[in-house]
Structure formats: C-alpha cells, structure tokens
Design a protein around this motif. Structure first.
Motif, PDB file in Angstrom:
ATOM      1  N   GLY A  39       0.793  -1.229   0.000  1.00 46.00           N
ATOM      2  CA  GLY A  39       0.000   0.000   0.000  1.00 46.00           C
ATOM      3  C   GLY A  39       0.816   1.264   0.000  1.00 46.00           C
ATOM      4  O   GLY A  39       0.258   2.369   0.017  1.00 46.00           O
ATOM      5  N   LYS A  40       2.135   1.142  -0.034  1.00 46.62           N
ATOM      6  CA  LYS A  40       3.024   2.310  -0.048  1.00 46.62           C
ATOM      7  C   LYS A  40       4.268   1.981  -0.865  1.00 46.62           C
ATOM      8  O   LYS A  40       4.804   0.875  -0.758  1.00 46.62           O
ATOM      9  CB  LYS A  40       3.438   2.727   1.367  1.00 46.62           C
ATOM     10  N   PHE A  41       4.709   2.968  -1.648  1.00 47.31           N
ATOM     11  CA  PHE A  41       5.919   2.768  -2.433  1.00 47.31           C
ATOM     12  C   PHE A  41       7.130   2.612  -1.517  1.00 47.31           C
ATOM     13  O   PHE A  41       8.010   1.786  -1.784  1.00 47.31           O
ATOM     14  CB  PHE A  41       6.125   3.950  -3.397  1.00 47.31           C
ATOM     15  N   ASN A  72      -3.469   4.515  -8.262  1.00 42.59           N
ATOM     16  CA  ASN A  72      -3.811   5.891  -7.916  1.00 42.59           C
ATOM     17  C   ASN A  72      -2.843   6.338  -6.841  1.00 42.59           C
ATOM     18  O   ASN A  72      -2.750   5.701  -5.783  1.00 42.59           O
ATOM     19  CB  ASN A  72      -5.245   5.970  -7.385  1.00 42.59           C
ATOM     20  N   ARG A  73      -2.104   7.406  -7.088  1.00 42.53           N
ATOM     21  CA  ARG A  73      -1.078   7.857  -6.160  1.00 42.53           C
ATOM     22  C   ARG A  73      -1.490   9.178  -5.519  1.00 42.53           C
ATOM     23  O   ARG A  73      -1.924  10.102  -6.208  1.00 42.53           O
ATOM     24  CB  ARG A  73       0.259   8.042  -6.875  1.00 42.53           C
ATOM     25  N   THR A  74      -1.356   9.267  -4.192  1.00 47.56           N
ATOM     26  CA  THR A  74      -1.474  10.532  -3.478  1.00 47.56           C
ATOM     27  C   THR A  74      -0.231  10.676  -2.622  1.00 47.56           C
ATOM     28  O   THR A  74       0.614   9.781  -2.571  1.00 47.56           O
ATOM     29  CB  THR A  74      -2.728  10.558  -2.584  1.00 47.56           C
ATOM     30  N   SER A  77      -1.007   7.880   0.239  1.00 51.67           N
ATOM     31  CA  SER A  77      -1.349   6.479   0.030  1.00 51.67           C
ATOM     32  C   SER A  77      -1.291   6.112  -1.445  1.00 51.67           C
ATOM     33  O   SER A  77      -1.222   6.976  -2.317  1.00 51.67           O
ATOM     34  CB  SER A  77      -2.753   6.177   0.574  1.00 51.67           C
ATOM     35  N   VAL A  78      -1.315   4.819  -1.677  1.00 58.29           N
ATOM     36  CA  VAL A  78      -1.325   4.267  -3.029  1.00 58.29           C
ATOM     37  C   VAL A  78      -2.417   3.205  -3.074  1.00 58.29           C
ATOM     38  O   VAL A  78      -2.516   2.368  -2.167  1.00 58.29           O
ATOM     39  CB  VAL A  78       0.036   3.635  -3.389  1.00 58.29           C
ATOM     40  N   SER A  79      -3.240   3.233  -4.114  1.00 60.76           N
ATOM     41  CA  SER A  79      -4.277   2.225  -4.264  1.00 60.76           C
ATOM     42  C   SER A  79      -4.345   1.794  -5.715  1.00 60.76           C
ATOM     43  O   SER A  79      -3.981   2.540  -6.631  1.00 60.76           O
ATOM     44  CB  SER A  79      -5.639   2.766  -3.816  1.00 60.76           C
ATOM     45  N   LEU A  80      -4.810   0.579  -5.934  1.00 63.00           N
ATOM     46  CA  LEU A  80      -4.926   0.046  -7.282  1.00 63.00           C
ATOM     47  C   LEU A  80      -6.106   0.679  -8.009  1.00 63.00           C
ATOM     48  O   LEU A  80      -7.175   0.875  -7.433  1.00 63.00           O
ATOM     49  CB  LEU A  80      -5.120  -1.465  -7.234  1.00 63.00           C
ATOM     50  N   VAL A  88      -3.446  -7.321 -11.256  1.00 62.13           N
ATOM     51  CA  VAL A  88      -2.878  -8.041 -10.115  1.00 62.13           C
ATOM     52  C   VAL A  88      -3.556  -9.403  -9.956  1.00 62.13           C
ATOM     53  O   VAL A  88      -2.894 -10.424  -9.699  1.00 62.13           O
ATOM     54  CB  VAL A  88      -3.006  -7.208  -8.831  1.00 62.13           C
ATOM     55  N   ALA A  89      -4.879  -9.443 -10.103  1.00 58.09           N
ATOM     56  CA  ALA A  89      -5.604 -10.704  -9.956  1.00 58.09           C
ATOM     57  C   ALA A  89      -5.147 -11.736 -10.983  1.00 58.09           C
ATOM     58  O   ALA A  89      -5.120 -12.942 -10.698  1.00 58.09           O
ATOM     59  CB  ALA A  89      -7.105 -10.457 -10.092  1.00 58.09           C
ATOM     60  N   GLN A  90      -4.742 -11.270 -12.170  1.00 62.53           N
ATOM     61  CA  GLN A  90      -4.337 -12.201 -13.222  1.00 62.53           C
ATOM     62  C   GLN A  90      -2.870 -12.620 -13.119  1.00 62.53           C
ATOM     63  O   GLN A  90      -2.532 -13.770 -13.399  1.00 62.53           O
ATOM     64  CB  GLN A  90      -4.600 -11.572 -14.593  1.00 62.53           C
ATOM     65  N   ILE A  91      -2.001 -11.690 -12.708  1.00 66.39           N
ATOM     66  CA  ILE A  91      -0.584 -12.043 -12.684  1.00 66.39           C
ATOM     67  C   ILE A  91      -0.165 -12.729 -11.386  1.00 66.39           C
ATOM     68  O   ILE A  91       0.833 -13.448 -11.367  1.00 66.39           O
ATOM     69  CB  ILE A  91       0.323 -10.815 -12.925  1.00 66.39           C
ATOM     70  N   ALA A  92      -0.905 -12.515 -10.290  1.00 66.70           N
ATOM     71  CA  ALA A  92      -0.482 -13.078  -9.004  1.00 66.70           C
ATOM     72  C   ALA A  92      -0.340 -14.596  -9.053  1.00 66.70           C
ATOM     73  O   ALA A  92       0.683 -15.138  -8.605  1.00 66.70           O
ATOM     74  CB  ALA A  92      -1.447 -12.645  -7.899  1.00 66.70           C
ATOM     75  N   PRO A  93      -1.333 -15.340  -9.575  1.00 67.71           N
ATOM     76  CA  PRO A  93      -1.152 -16.802  -9.634  1.00 67.71           C
ATOM     77  C   PRO A  93       0.022 -17.208 -10.526  1.00 67.71           C
ATOM     78  O   PRO A  93       0.755 -18.146 -10.193  1.00 67.71           O
ATOM     79  CB  PRO A  93      -2.485 -17.299 -10.215  1.00 67.71           C
ATOM     80  N   ALA A  94       0.195 -16.499 -11.637  1.00 64.98           N
ATOM     81  CA  ALA A  94       1.306 -16.834 -12.537  1.00 64.98           C
ATOM     82  C   ALA A  94       2.642 -16.579 -11.861  1.00 64.98           C
ATOM     83  O   ALA A  94       3.580 -17.390 -11.979  1.00 64.98           O
ATOM     84  CB  ALA A  94       1.199 -16.012 -13.820  1.00 64.98           C
ATOM     85  N   MET A  95       2.747 -15.468 -11.140  1.00 60.97           N
ATOM     86  CA  MET A  95       3.992 -15.165 -10.438  1.00 60.97           C
ATOM     87  C   MET A  95       4.265 -16.196  -9.344  1.00 60.97           C
ATOM     88  O   MET A  95       5.411 -16.578  -9.112  1.00 60.97           O
ATOM     89  CB  MET A  95       3.939 -13.754  -9.853  1.00 60.97           C
ATOM     90  N   GLN A  96       3.202 -16.649  -8.677  1.00 60.38           N
ATOM     91  CA  GLN A  96       3.383 -17.675  -7.651  1.00 60.38           C
ATOM     92  C   GLN A  96       3.903 -18.964  -8.269  1.00 60.38           C
ATOM     93  O   GLN A  96       4.776 -19.629  -7.712  1.00 60.38           O
ATOM     94  CB  GLN A  96       2.076 -17.928  -6.915  1.00 60.38           C
ATOM     95  N   ASN A  97       3.363 -19.308  -9.441  1.00 60.22           N
ATOM     96  CA  ASN A  97       3.843 -20.500 -10.135  1.00 60.22           C
ATOM     97  C   ASN A  97       5.316 -20.370 -10.511  1.00 60.22           C
ATOM     98  O   ASN A  97       6.092 -21.335 -10.425  1.00 60.22           O
ATOM     99  CB  ASN A  97       3.005 -20.749 -11.393  1.00 60.22           C
TER     100      ASN A  97
END
Length: 338
Positions: A39-41, A72-74, A77-80, A88-97
C-alpha cells in the motif's frame, strides 16, 4: 540496483496477441504485487531493497508499456485502479507458479545460497543474532540473511518472509514451530552508584520512589513493567526523566546512572558480569516464554532454507512441531519492551 534499469537485453519478455514484443521484466511485475500488498511505495521499496525512485520508475515504465495506469497515487497512500486490480488478480497466480518453479530448482542446489528473509521483533533479533544468525553465516557464507524487525505480529506468508521468530505462545496455529532453547528473562538493573544514591527497591511498589527509564512500545503505549512472584502478578507504570524506544539508548542511560531500567537479560549480561550494573527485584522476574522459529509447510524448500532449519535444530536440540491452537489468554499483539 541495475536490475531496475531500462533493460533492452532482458530475455524475460512476453508476446502479445498481436505479436508485439513487450519488454516487461519479472522484477517489474513483482514490484506491482509488492506495492499492491504494502500500500506504499516506500514500504515496498524497503522490502525489495531498492530506492523509492527506482521502484516508481519501474512501475511507470510498465504502465507506459501496458498503456493503462495501475495505481492511484497521493502524497499519503497508493491504491490500485480498476485496471490495476484486474492486472494483479491475473498475474499473481502466474507469479506464484514462477516462484514455485524457481524454489523447486533451487531445492536441487548442492550448496546453499540466495536470500532468507526473517521477520521478528527487535528483542528476539538481538537474542538470536550472536547465537544463531552469525554462526549460520559463517557456516554458509553464500547465503544472505535479511532480517526485518517489527513490534507487531505480521503474516509472514503475506509479507513474503521465509521464517519468523516470536514468543512460542504467539506463533500462529497453522505454522510449523521449532523451539529455540535459550533461557529468557527480564531483569531490572541499575549502576552501583545509582543504588548507593537512591537505595535498592525491595518490592515492585518501591519503584514509585525511583527514577525509571520509560519505554514506548511500537503501538505508542508506555510499557508497564511486569512482575510476578508466588502466583501474584503486578504491572507497574513507572515514572522517570526519560522515555525512549531504542535499546541502545536505554543501556547508555542506565550506565550513566540516570535510573533503573527493565531490560532483557541477554542485552545486559556482560555489564552485570563486569560489575557495571546490578540486578534488583530478582525474585520478581521469573523466566519468560521461550522463542520459536516458525515457518509454513513448503513443497520445495530451497537449499538455504533447509540448511537454516537443520542448523537451528542442531543448535536448539529441538524438533519441528505443529503449533497447538493459541488459547484465549495469548496477547492479541506482540509488543515487546527493550
């Protein structure tokens, strides 16, 4: 740091459906996942071991490649973005593999190498540093150990850590725990000079007449000194001239005869043996809960991970055991004095 530079020769490339080569390295994808989790750079940069600027540039490069904004950067805070959430939902499983495949490959190494990330609290880090970490690094010089100290309980799996070290009664029930057998105890100490000037407290209530070094915990609360004797427990809200949150400062202050200090015995043992500090209220400071090294079950542990567990087991003389459920008496947060 150069892994974050614009890398024209990076072989880790993907090909889009239109056949255009997209030069997105795995490190950039990993950066997105860590920022999304943290949640933060700044926090993500610390975890990845790079500068905030380098991390920001890597994400900006990926966003230009994709043609969408992922975050979205302020200033606070940072949010998707919606596109970022889907990405993120699509790459997370691939990165875990990918990580699983890399771990499986590393597990075949004959010589342990690579990085082990350990999360613990500051007191425990000091306790295991000389007795476990340094001897391990001498035995396995090609392994790098990254220690992160926090006063709060964290999910080591979500945080990307290999191992954790906490009090045995705070280890999550779904983790495998290896007891670390060193004796642990709080001690109340002062210099002979201070005790000569102010007298020696005989019971915890006597501390009201003394100057004590007050400790601020990670959650901002002032630590109340805990005592126990013959089944009787009492917590004392001590008073004194100094409030601090750094152990080295506490040691400096108590050695300067500023007041009494509550410390881990391991932190001041050498000073006591040298006669620089004297224990008081010894019969009110019973042994503490032992430490445990803990970790999740892993299908393909790396050679470095296996070497560390084996090394810790040999030094502690213990066995890995699943944790029983934590009872209701266990603290909700792991906040520690100096």
């Amino acid at each position: 740091m150069d892994r974050w530079c614009d890398n024209q020769d990076n072989p880790e490339r993907s090909i889009t459906r239109t056949g255009t080569i997209v030069q997105s390295s795995l490190t950039e994808l990993e950066a997105v996942l860590v920022i999304a989790r943290r949640g933060k750079f700044r926090s993500a940069a610390l975890e990845l071991g790079v500068s905030t600027t380098a991390l920001s540039n890597a994400v900006a490069k990926l966003e230009r490649t994709l043609g969408v904004r992922l975050f979205n950067r302020t200033t606070r805070s940072v949010s998707l973005t919606e596109a970022g959430q889907q990405f993120v939902a699509q790459i997370a499983p691939a990165m875990q593999n990918i990580h699983d495949a890399m771990d499986a490959a590393r597990s075949q190494q004959s010589k342990p190498s690579g990085t082990l990330r350990i999360n613990t609290f500051p007191t425990a880090a000091r306790e295991i540093f000389s007795s476990l970490i340094i001897p391990f690094l001498r035995a396995y010089p090609q392994v790098h150990v990254d220690i992160v100290t926090e006063g709060r309980l964290v999910d080591i799996v979500a945080g990307g850590y290999d191992l954790g070290v906490r009090r045995a009664d705070l280890v999550p029930a779904d983790m495998i725990a290896l007891p670390l057998g060193d004796r642990r105890r709080n001690v109340v100490v002062a210099t002979p000079r201070y005790l000569e000037m102010r007298g020696t407290p005989m019971i915890p209530q006597d501390l009201a007449e003394h100057s004590c070094l007050r400790v601020r915990l990670p959650n901002g609360a002032i630590h109340r000194w805990p005592f126990e004797k013959d089944g009787q427990s009492i917590d004392i809200d001590v008073q004194g001239a100094i409030t601090l949150d750094e152990a080295s400062l506490a040691r400096t202050a108590v050695l300067a005869s500023v007041g009494l200090a509550l410390a881990m015995e391991s932190d001041v043992r050498d000073d006591i043996e040298a006669g620089l500090l004297v224990r008081v209220l010894e019969d009110w400071t019973p042994p503490l809960s032992p430490l445990s090294l803990y970790y999740p079950s892993r299908r393909n542990p790396t050679a470095a991970f296996k070497a560390f567990i084996d090394f810790a087991r040999r030094r502690s003389g213990g066995d890995d055991t699943p944790r029983p459920p934590i009872g209701p008496e266990a603290p909700a947060a792991d906040v520690q004095p100096l």
